[in-house]
Design a protein around this motif. Structure first.
Motif: not given
Length: 420
Positions: A234, A246-248, A250, A261-263
């Protein structure tokens, strides 16, 4: 044992060299020898805080002005500084400590420590430590640390660290770390970290440059380098590589490797596609605009008397075709190249016993904002246990058996749509 004694002898000789060149405190008187039972009961009497000595013996406890040599006792305390070799339960000085300090409980200095310090509980410095510290519980430096710190529980530094920190529980720094931090549970840095952070559970840093490896979680405000976590990475802003379930972030620029992988500045697509042999698939595609990860579900009722389903993971690259082929004529077109693994499941069969590995080369067209179509060839390799071999491919260019596995290879196709 011989080796250990040799090392200690060399260290003692080293401290002796340091002693011979030490600058004595200008206001202190000097005695070669001193013996103390308790503070006030010594060869220097009540004037002991005004004296320095080369050889010091504290039978119970000693409080002196300084040390320029060798000191043995239960409690060894010097008001101004201690330079040389100290052996005791507690070694302390109001100023700096230089040389070799061996204590079963604590080594502490009000100003700085330089050299090697061993303690069963803690090594402490009010401002600066340089050298090696070993402690069963805790190392603390109120200012900075240069060198190595090892502790069974934790290492703390108030400002900056250069070198290596290793702790069974945690490492903490409030400002800057340059080097390596290793902890069984967590590393915590309220400022800047450059180098390598490794922990069994958690790494937390305000700003990181280098490599962060954690068994569960990496957390940071800004990251440049590589983050590897067993569960999640994170960050507010990140550049480099993130590897985790999980990769987060902004904002992220680089290569994501994960199930999710949420950006904030990345892609968020749903894909629907059909492939050779009757597979229908739906996938969630996340990641950056250039590199994506996708998890997918597939269904097939055409190849076998039983219904088949699959769970898959894909990593690939999405490139505008005008950029890939360096030709402005292909504006609005795109290319995708990806590699995927799908676990094929039938009824009660164990998952991951039959796997389909695929490489896809796809060309597509953006029809409108958020909607595109694509198609292209696929190279497929089916791997399954030889004893449980089933007819999961609709044809083969070649097949074979190796290492109790059956292999089928064929060239197929894919056609699909991309949404959002």
């Amino acid at each position: 044992m011989k080796k250990t004694l040799s090392i200690l002898l060399l260290l003692t000789l080293f401290t002796g060299i340091q002693i011979s060149s030490a600058q004595q405190h200008p206001d202190l008187k000097y005695r070669t020898f001193r013996v103390t039972l308790l503070p006030g009961l010594s060869t220097n009497g009540v004037e002991a805080p005004n004296y320095s000595a080369k050889y010091s013996l504290n039978i119970l406890a000693g409080y002196h002005g300084a040390l320029d040599g060798y000191e043995i006792g239960i409690l060894n305390i010097n008001r101004y500084y201690a330079e040389g070799l100290q052996l005791g339960v507690v070694n302390g000085t109001g100023g700096h400590m230089m040389g070799l300090g061996l204590a079963s409980l604590v080594n502490f200095a009000g100003d700085e420590m330089q050299g090697l310090h061993f303690a069963g509980i803690g090594n402490m410095s009010g401002e600066f430590m340089q050298g090696l510290q070993f402690s069963g519980i805790l190392n603390i430096s109120g200012g900075g640390m240069q060198g190595l710190q090892f502790a069974g529980i934790g290492n703390l530094a108030g400002e900056d660290i250069q070198g290596i920190q290793a702790a069974g529980i945690f490492n903490a720094a409030s400002e800057e770390v340059l080097g390596i931090m290793m902890a069984g549970i967590g590393n915590f840095n309220g400022g800047f970290n450059q180098g390598i952070m490794m922990s069994g559970i958690l790494n937390v840093a305000e700003e990181t440059q280098g490599i962060s490896m954690a068994g569960i979680l990496n957390v940071g405000k800004t990251m440049q380098g590589v983050q590897l976590a067993g569960i999640a990475n994170i960050a507010d802003e990140a550049r480099g590589v993130q590897v985790g379930l999980v990769n987060i972030a902004d904002e992220f620029e680089g290569v994501p490797v994960g199930l999710i992988s949420l950006y904030g500045n990345g892609r968020k697509n749903f894909d629907f596609w059909v492939s050779d042999g009757g597979y229908t698939n739906v996938g969630l595609k996340l990641g950056t605009m250039d590199i994506y990860n996708m998890i997918s579900l597939g269904y097939n009722s055409a190849l076998n008397t039983e219904e088949l389903w699959s769970f898959g993971w894909t990593i690939g690259a999405h490139t505008p075709l005008e950029e890939a082929w360096n030709n402005d004529r292909f504006d609005g077109y795109f290319r995708m190249k990806d590699i995927s693994i799908q676990s094929i499941q039938e009824e009660e069969e164990d998952i991951w016993e039959t796997n389909l590995y695929s490489f896809r080369y796809l060309l597509g067209k953006e029809i409108s904002n958020g909607f595109g179509i694509y198609a292209g060839p696929t190279l497929n390799l089916l791997v399954q246990d030889e004893e449980d071999q089933r007819d999961y491919s609709w044809y083969s260019i070649f097949d074979g058996n190796r290492w109790d596995k059956n292999f089928d290879f064929w060239v197929g196709f894919t056609a699909g749509v991309q949404l959002f």
